[in-house]
Write an enzyme that holds these catalytic residues in place. Structure first.
Site, PDB file in Angstrom:
ATOM      1  CB  SER A 176       1.381  -5.384   8.255  1.00 49.69           C
ATOM      2  OG  SER A 176       1.442  -6.190   7.121  1.00 49.69           O
TER       3      SER A 176
ATOM      4  CE  LYS B  26      -3.965  -8.039  11.311  1.00 51.93           C
ATOM      5  NZ  LYS B  26      -2.533  -7.705  11.235  1.00 51.93           N
ATOM      6  CB  THR B  27      -3.492 -14.201   8.377  1.00 48.18           C
ATOM      7  OG1 THR B  27      -4.035 -12.937   8.005  1.00 48.18           O
ATOM      8  CG2 THR B  27      -4.001 -15.271   7.424  1.00 48.18           C
TER       9      THR B  27
ATOM     10  CG  HIS C 103      -5.859  -4.093  11.378  1.00 47.21           C
ATOM     11  ND1 HIS C 103      -4.540  -3.740  11.366  1.00 47.21           N
ATOM     12  CD2 HIS C 103      -6.020  -4.951  10.332  1.00 47.21           C
ATOM     13  CE1 HIS C 103      -3.926  -4.348  10.362  1.00 47.21           C
ATOM     14  NE2 HIS C 103      -4.803  -5.094   9.721  1.00 47.21           N
TER      15      HIS C 103
ATOM     16  NE  ARG D 126      -2.371  -1.541   3.396  1.00 49.74           N
ATOM     17  CZ  ARG D 126      -1.859  -0.880   4.415  1.00 49.74           C
ATOM     18  NH1 ARG D 126      -1.933   0.445   4.453  1.00 49.74           N
ATOM     19  NH2 ARG D 126      -1.279  -1.523   5.395  1.00 49.74           N
TER      20      ARG D 126
ATOM     21  CE  LYS E 186      -5.856  -3.468   6.370  1.00 47.76           C
ATOM     22  NZ  LYS E 186      -5.512  -4.854   6.135  1.00 47.76           N
TER      23      LYS E 186
ATOM     24  NE  ARG F 221       0.150  -9.272   2.446  1.00 51.58           N
ATOM     25  CZ  ARG F 221      -0.253  -9.012   3.682  1.00 51.58           C
ATOM     26  NH1 ARG F 221      -1.265  -9.676   4.206  1.00 51.58           N
ATOM     27  NH2 ARG F 221       0.352  -8.107   4.397  1.00 51.58           N
TER      28      ARG F 221
ATOM     29  CG  ASP G 151      -6.651  -7.866   7.892  1.00 48.01           C
ATOM     30  OD1 ASP G 151      -5.625  -7.930   8.583  1.00 48.01           O
ATOM     31  OD2 ASP G 151      -6.898  -6.914   7.140  1.00 48.01           O
TER      32      ASP G 151
HETATM   33  N1  LIG Z   1       5.962 -17.178  16.342  1.00 49.28           N
HETATM   34  C1  LIG Z   1       5.262 -16.763  15.306  1.00 49.28           C
HETATM   35  N2  LIG Z   1       3.973 -16.357  15.452  1.00 49.28           N
HETATM   36  C2  LIG Z   1       3.264 -15.893  14.408  1.00 49.28           C
HETATM   37  N3  LIG Z   1       3.739 -15.803  13.147  1.00 49.28           N
HETATM   38  C3  LIG Z   1       5.014 -16.200  12.925  1.00 49.28           C
HETATM   39  C4  LIG Z   1       5.822 -16.692  13.985  1.00 49.28           C
HETATM   40  N4  LIG Z   1       7.029 -17.005  13.485  1.00 49.28           N
HETATM   41  C5  LIG Z   1       6.983 -16.723  12.174  1.00 49.28           C
HETATM   42  N5  LIG Z   1       5.771 -16.260  11.806  1.00 49.28           N
HETATM   43  C6  LIG Z   1       5.409 -15.806  10.432  1.00 49.28           C
HETATM   44  O1  LIG Z   1       5.028 -14.429  10.502  1.00 49.28           O
HETATM   45  C7  LIG Z   1       4.055 -14.138   9.523  1.00 49.28           C
HETATM   46  C8  LIG Z   1       2.800 -13.551  10.155  1.00 49.28           C
HETATM   47  O2  LIG Z   1       2.015 -13.018   9.112  1.00 49.28           O
HETATM   48  P1  LIG Z   1       0.437 -12.881   9.076  1.00 49.28           P
HETATM   49  O3  LIG Z   1      -0.015 -13.061   7.676  1.00 49.28           O
HETATM   50  O4  LIG Z   1      -0.215 -13.751  10.085  1.00 49.28           O
HETATM   51  O5  LIG Z   1       0.330 -11.341   9.462  1.00 49.28           O
HETATM   52  P2  LIG Z   1      -0.953 -10.481   9.712  1.00 49.28           P
HETATM   53  O6  LIG Z   1      -0.906 -10.007  11.122  1.00 49.28           O
HETATM   54  O7  LIG Z   1      -2.148 -11.228   9.285  1.00 49.28           O
HETATM   55  O8  LIG Z   1      -0.650  -9.212   8.774  1.00 49.28           O
HETATM   56  P3  LIG Z   1      -1.565  -8.399   7.700  1.00 49.28           P
HETATM   57  O9  LIG Z   1      -2.457  -7.480   8.478  1.00 49.28           O
HETATM   58  O10 LIG Z   1      -0.570  -7.654   6.898  1.00 49.28           O
HETATM   59  O11 LIG Z   1      -2.330  -9.384   6.914  1.00 49.28           O
HETATM   60  C9  LIG Z   1       3.740 -15.427   8.807  1.00 49.28           C
HETATM   61  O12 LIG Z   1       4.503 -15.452   7.644  1.00 49.28           O
HETATM   62  C10 LIG Z   1       4.213 -16.493   9.813  1.00 49.28           C
HETATM   63  O13 LIG Z   1       4.602 -17.683   9.199  1.00 49.28           O
HETATM   64  O1  LIG Z   2      -3.350  -4.044   3.373  1.00 47.49           O
HETATM   65  C1  LIG Z   2      -2.413  -4.804   3.145  1.00 47.49           C
HETATM   66  O2  LIG Z   2      -1.611  -4.664   2.206  1.00 47.49           O
HETATM   67  C2  LIG Z   2      -2.192  -5.986   4.000  1.00 47.49           C
HETATM   68  C3  LIG Z   2      -2.732  -5.872   5.333  1.00 47.49           C
HETATM   69  O3  LIG Z   2      -3.626  -6.584   5.701  1.00 47.49           O
HETATM   70  C4  LIG Z   2      -2.157  -4.853   6.220  1.00 47.49           C
HETATM   71  O4  LIG Z   2      -1.195  -4.170   5.852  1.00 47.49           O
HETATM   72  O5  LIG Z   2      -2.686  -4.718   7.340  1.00 47.49           O
HETATM   73 CA   LIG Z   3      -3.446 -10.990   7.423  1.00 45.25          CA
HETATM   74 MN   LIG Z   4      -4.299  -6.300   7.725  1.00 46.99          MN
END
Ligand SMILES: Nc1ncnc2c1ncn2[C@@H]1O[C@H](COP(=O)(O)OP(=O)(O)OP(=O)(O)O)[C@@H](O)[C@H]1O
Ligand SMILES: O=C([O-])CC(=O)C(=O)O
Ligand SMILES: [Ca+2]
Ligand SMILES: [Mn+2]
Length: 635
Positions: free
Chosen positions: A335, A339-340, A317, A153, A298, A419, A354
């Site tokens: 990010s 979360k995911t 979020h 973004r 977003k 992604r 998310d």
């Molecule tokens: N101990 C851990 N706990 C959680 N995630 C971990 C850990 N170690 C490594 N990771 C890695 O960190 C990344 C977490 O990314 P995730 O997609 O869950 O982020 P998100 O909070 O959903 O972000 P976004 O809002 O950008 O989608 C994953 O690639 C996961 O494999």
């Molecule tokens: O919006 C994006 O590119 C990915 C996301 O979920 C974040 O940054 O929270």
């Molecule tokens: Ca996510």
């Molecule tokens: Mn997000």
């Protein structure tokens, strides 16, 4: 030697005289959601045709220039295939249309724009592969795409229209993500996007929903130039049933995504070739000069951060899941904090990964899909996400082997922010509809690359609010050129880029809801242990999962606790399945002085960041505000 004539008639003959006839046998006339099916055997004659006309007229109205008299001529279907000329519409801007020939007529008003309306994933695959460079089917059936120059973004290019209403309502100024633009400039950019889209031979239109709470559902229309964008939103928004689509009517909000077509740098307020413009009064968003699909997702989230609080609903979020006994957990975090990854849990029902709403009735997911990071994705560690990457899933900016089309998830050649966007039902234990009761646990995730935050701590309400408002994480900027200092990021409400009101408004709502429901707050460090980035290592995902399991089961609630220095966090002294020495980060650092120094450094960063909030009251409760201010690091 006997002369032989070759007869091709050894099997039963096909029921066709020509190849075209044969092809026409192949495709059944449709029950696809892009054509209303209900009207088919209704007696009201022509009702299906009428509805189709209405639909097209509505689309033409969406695409209408604000300065010309009529919307573009629109027709359904791919121009390269046989277009359905019975379904042509041309929406009039004005009630009294001229009947005399218009001398000011231009070429643009003569041309047709073909509308690809709520196409199926299969159709969108074919469009993408045929017309969009960088689109390929991977070995697991996902659609690999390239998002172009932008692979993330562009928050600095976001603009929000400041008018009489929003100047009072929204958060402006220092720290706010809302950079102002005026109405007139918005219209200039809107016109630019609309003219670009209408000049194309065809555009894609998605009519979909946001929010699984039926009382607070928002109808969105997304107009875009790429099948990649249409498929992404098909997956990420809630998909209407054919009946719902038939009764869709006028959208509550419209996105005009002109993708690669840039904004004009001579336009006021423009500081680059990219502009993402939100106009709440017009209920419209314009995207110019970026093809990163996450902007749409977003952008809509920002909209929800405005609309929902007006209805006393908190937008979050966060990820969200639910146990077999109906216990709901929220996962906040910036990010890349998990979360995911952590809401996708084979032993629990996934409500969403998310974006959520928390109303008086419980939680609801805003979206219809998930958007997982896939850098270093492994089948072993994240099997549900791995298996969701199949036909229908959009894979952004990944690298694959050219012959086998096996994706190499470790390859960062295009970007580190690779992604996957897939419909939520691709996760086997998704909870459909994606709603649940009030949360029992509120888990704040921080990926602390300094390595000084404990893997888990139990928070009181004031601490939960302090950390929610701080919204801390620390990532490492460039991983390529050796060791780099971690950089702390503070993002209010774990999503400052998307909030529209002052952070304390959301914080007050969260405090009230948590208090009322008796939810417990937790801080979980998914980042470093045993030292900062470079000397320590990232906490094993398996350990973090164990910790999360113990939060869900209630085991951690009843553990023995001790208090840490500086941050004053309650940390468990032991937890089954986890080596006890890692629970207190000090134990994992060989150099205790370095630990203390780093801890104080981080404490200072927190304190500095929180200064701007010191003058704000949180909710009606004065005591809470003081408690929150006191809940930060103490040294
Ligand atoms: N101990 C851990 N706990 C959680 N995630 C971990 C850990 N170690 C490594 N990771 C890695 O960190 C990344 C977490 O990314 P995730 O997609 O869950 O982020 P998100 O909070 O959903 O972000 P976004 O809002 O950008 O989608 C994953 O690639 C996961 O494999
Ligand atoms: O919006 C994006 O590119 C990915 C996301 O979920 C974040 O940054 O929270
Ligand atoms: Ca996510
Ligand atoms: Mn997000």
């Amino acid at each position: 030697m006997k002369e032989e004539i070759c007869h091709d008639d050894s099997s039963a003959p096909v029921k066709a005289q020509t190849v075209d006839e044969l092809h026409s046998l192949q495709q059944k006339k449709k029950s696809a959601p892009n054509t209303p099916i209900k009207g088919l055997n209704q007696s009201a004659f022509g009702s299906e045709v009428d509805r189709n006309k209405q639909q097209l007229q509505s689309i033409s109205a969406s695409l209408a220039s604000l300065t010309r008299e009529t919307g573009p001529k629109v027709v359904k279907g791919d121009p390269s295939k046989q277009a359905d000329t019975t379904n042509v519409a041309h929406a009039s801007q004005f009630q009294h249309q001229h009947t005399t020939p218009n001398l000011n007529i231009s070429d643009s008003s003569l041309k047709f724009t073909h509308i690809l309306y709520n196409l199926s994933p299969a159709d969108l695959y074919e469009q993408a592969i045929q017309y969009e460079k960088g689109s390929f089917i991977t070995s697991s059936g996902a659609l690999a795409t390239l998002s172009g120059a932008k692979t993330g973004r562009s928050p600095r290019d976001k603009r929000v229209v400041k008018d009489e209403t929003t100047s009072d309502e929204l958060w402006w100024g220092k720290g706010s993500p809302n950079i102002e633009m005026d109405e007139q400039t918005f219209l200039v950019n809107r016109e630019r996007a609309v003219d670009y889209l209408c000049s194309l031979e065809k555009v894609l239109v998605n009519d979909q929903f946001l929010n699984w709470d039926p009382n607070n559902r928002i109808k969105v229309r997304i107009v875009s130039a790429r099948a990649y964008h249409s498929l992404f939103m098909h997956n990420m928004c809630i998909r209407p049933t054919p009946e719902e689509l038939e009764n869709f009517g006028t959208p509550d909000f419209t996105i005009y995504n002109a993708g690669k077509f840039p904004c004009n740098r001579y336009t006021h307020y423009m500081t680059s070739s990219t502009s993402i413009d939100l106009n709440l009064a017009r209920r419209e968003m314009v995207i110019l000069g970026t093809q990163y699909a996450g902007e749409m997702k977003k952008g809509l989230f920002s909209l929800m951060h405005y609309l929902m609080p007006k209805r006393q609903i908190l937008s979050l979020h966060s990820g969200c899941n639910m146990g077999k006994d109906g216990d709901v957990a929220l996962f906040f975090g910036l990010s890349g904090t998990g979360k995911t990854t952590l809401s996708t849990d084979h032993n629990r029902y996934l409500i969403g990964d998310d974006e959520h709403c928390w109303s008086d009735h419980g939680v609801s997911n805003i979206e219809g899909g998930c958007y997982a990071k896939c850098i270093d994705l492994s089948r072993e560690k994240e099997p549900d996400i791995w298996n969701a990457i199949k036909f229908g899933t959009v894979l952004e900016n990944v690298v694959f082997e050219e012959h086998t089309r096996e994706v190499d998830y470790t390859d960062k050649s295009v970007t580190e922010n690779t992604r996957a966007a897939y419909p939520i039902e691709y996760i086997p234990n998704a909870k459909i509809p994606c709603v649940g009761p009030h949360p029992k646990n509120v888990i704040l995730l921080a990926c602390d690359a300094f390595g000084v935050l404990p893997p888990v701590s139990k928070l009181n309400l004031a601490q939960t609010m302090y950390h929610f408002i701080s919204g801390y994480t620390a990532l490492v900027a460039g991983t390529e050129d050796g060791i780099k200092e971690p950089t702390a990021t503070f993002s209010a409400c774990f999503g400052a880029a998307f909030i529209m009101l002052h952070p304390t408004k959301y914080a007050a709502m969260l405090a009230e809801k948590m208090q009322k429901q008796g939810a417990t707050g937790w801080l979980v460090n998914t980042g470093w242990s045993g030292g900062s980035y470079g000397s320590g290592s990232r906490i094993k995902l398996a350990y973090t999962r164990k910790i999360i399991d113990a939060i869900h089961s209630g085991e951690l609630l009843n553990a023995n606790y001790m208090k840490t220095e500086v941050f004053g966090l309650e940390i468990p002294t032991e937890l089954e399945g986890i080596p006890s020495e890692i629970l207190d980060p000090m134990n994992t650092w060989r150099n205790k002085d370095a630990y203390k120094e780093t801890l104080l450094k981080l404490g200072g960063l927190f304190r500095k960041n929180f200064e701007v909030f010191a003058n704000y009251k949180i909710g009606a409760d004065n005591n809470l505000t003081e408690e929150i201010l006191a809940a930060g690091p103490n040294f």
